[in-house]
Write a protein that holds these residues in place. Sequence first.
Motif, PDB file in Angstrom:
ATOM      1  N   ALA A  40       0.834  -1.205   0.000  1.00 57.16           N
ATOM      2  CA  ALA A  40       0.000   0.000   0.000  1.00 57.16           C
ATOM      3  C   ALA A  40       0.871   1.258   0.000  1.00 57.16           C
ATOM      4  O   ALA A  40       0.557   2.243  -0.693  1.00 57.16           O
ATOM      5  N   GLU A  41       1.958   1.241   0.753  1.00 52.54           N
ATOM      6  CA  GLU A  41       2.848   2.401   0.775  1.00 52.54           C
ATOM      7  C   GLU A  41       3.576   2.566  -0.553  1.00 52.54           C
ATOM      8  O   GLU A  41       3.822   3.691  -0.990  1.00 52.54           O
ATOM      9  N   ALA A  43       2.322   1.754  -3.451  1.00 53.22           N
ATOM     10  CA  ALA A  43       1.311   2.319  -4.346  1.00 53.22           C
ATOM     11  C   ALA A  43       1.119   3.811  -4.067  1.00 53.22           C
ATOM     12  O   ALA A  43       1.019   4.619  -5.003  1.00 53.22           O
ATOM     13  N   ALA A  44       1.068   4.182  -2.800  1.00 54.48           N
ATOM     14  CA  ALA A  44       0.935   5.600  -2.451  1.00 54.48           C
ATOM     15  C   ALA A  44       2.156   6.389  -2.926  1.00 54.48           C
ATOM     16  O   ALA A  44       2.019   7.502  -3.443  1.00 54.48           O
ATOM     17  N   GLY A  45       3.342   5.812  -2.785  1.00 54.13           N
ATOM     18  CA  GLY A  45       4.551   6.470  -3.264  1.00 54.13           C
ATOM     19  C   GLY A  45       4.555   6.636  -4.779  1.00 54.13           C
ATOM     20  O   GLY A  45       4.988   7.661  -5.296  1.00 54.13           O
ATOM     21  N   LEU A  47       1.852   6.907  -6.693  1.00 49.55           N
ATOM     22  CA  LEU A  47       0.898   7.973  -7.001  1.00 49.55           C
ATOM     23  C   LEU A  47       1.487   9.349  -6.703  1.00 49.55           C
ATOM     24  O   LEU A  47       1.296  10.300  -7.482  1.00 49.55           O
ATOM     25  N   LEU A  48       2.201   9.466  -5.596  1.00 49.95           N
ATOM     26  CA  LEU A  48       2.846  10.742  -5.279  1.00 49.95           C
ATOM     27  C   LEU A  48       3.921  11.092  -6.306  1.00 49.95           C
ATOM     28  O   LEU A  48       4.064  12.256  -6.689  1.00 49.95           O
ATOM     29  N   TRP A  51       2.197  12.360  -9.375  1.00 47.15           N
ATOM     30  CA  TRP A  51       1.708  13.711  -9.131  1.00 47.15           C
ATOM     31  C   TRP A  51       2.848  14.728  -9.197  1.00 47.15           C
ATOM     32  O   TRP A  51       2.716  15.811  -9.773  1.00 47.15           O
ATOM     33  N   LEU A  89       5.192  11.520   4.099  1.00 46.35           N
ATOM     34  CA  LEU A  89       4.958  10.082   3.961  1.00 46.35           C
ATOM     35  C   LEU A  89       5.795   9.297   4.974  1.00 46.35           C
ATOM     36  O   LEU A  89       5.300   8.355   5.598  1.00 46.35           O
TER      37      LEU A  89
END
Length: 163
Positions: A40-41, A43-45, A47-48, A51, A89
Motif C-alpha cells: 500500500a505504501e 502504491a501511495a509512493g 501515485l505521489l 503527481w 509520507l
Amino acid sequence: MTHSESRLPGRPDERASAARSSSAPGGCADPLVGVVLVVAEAAAGALLAIWLMVRGLARSHEATGGKASAPPPADPGMDWTPVVVIAVLALLVACVAAELLRSGWYWSGGTQVVVAVALGVTVLATAVQGSGREAPEPAPAPTYVSPPCRSGGDSDECARSGR
C-alpha cells in the motif's frame, strides 16, 4: 463459603490475563499485514511520484509560456515540494510503525520501521543534494580573439582549421 470471584492463592495473574482481550496477532496475520502495508505504501509512493512529475511538467510549461520554441528558463533554485511530500509520507509510516509496535504487531511494525528509515534517508539525501546545488555561473568571455581567416575559404573552413 468461597465465592466464585474470590482470588485463589498463586493464580491471580492467570485470571487477569484471561480476562484481558489480546490484540496481538496469531499465526501469519502479522507478516501478512506487514506485506500489505508495504504494498500500500509503494502504491501511495507511486501515485505521489506521478503527481510530482505532472506538477514538474506543468511548472516547466508555465515557465516557457506555452511556447514550444522558448528557451529553457533560468534555474529558479531548489523545489522543496518533493522533499516535503516524502517527509510527510515518512512521518505517516513512522506513526503507523509506532502504533503497530505498541499493539504487539512486531513483524508489521518492524517492516514499517524499515520503510520509515528508508524514506527518511531519501529525504535527507534529497535535501542535502538540493541545498548543495548552486546556480550555474555564466561562462567567462573568451579573452583570445583569433585573427581573420586568410585562406580565402568560408568561415566554416577557418573554424575547422583552428585559426
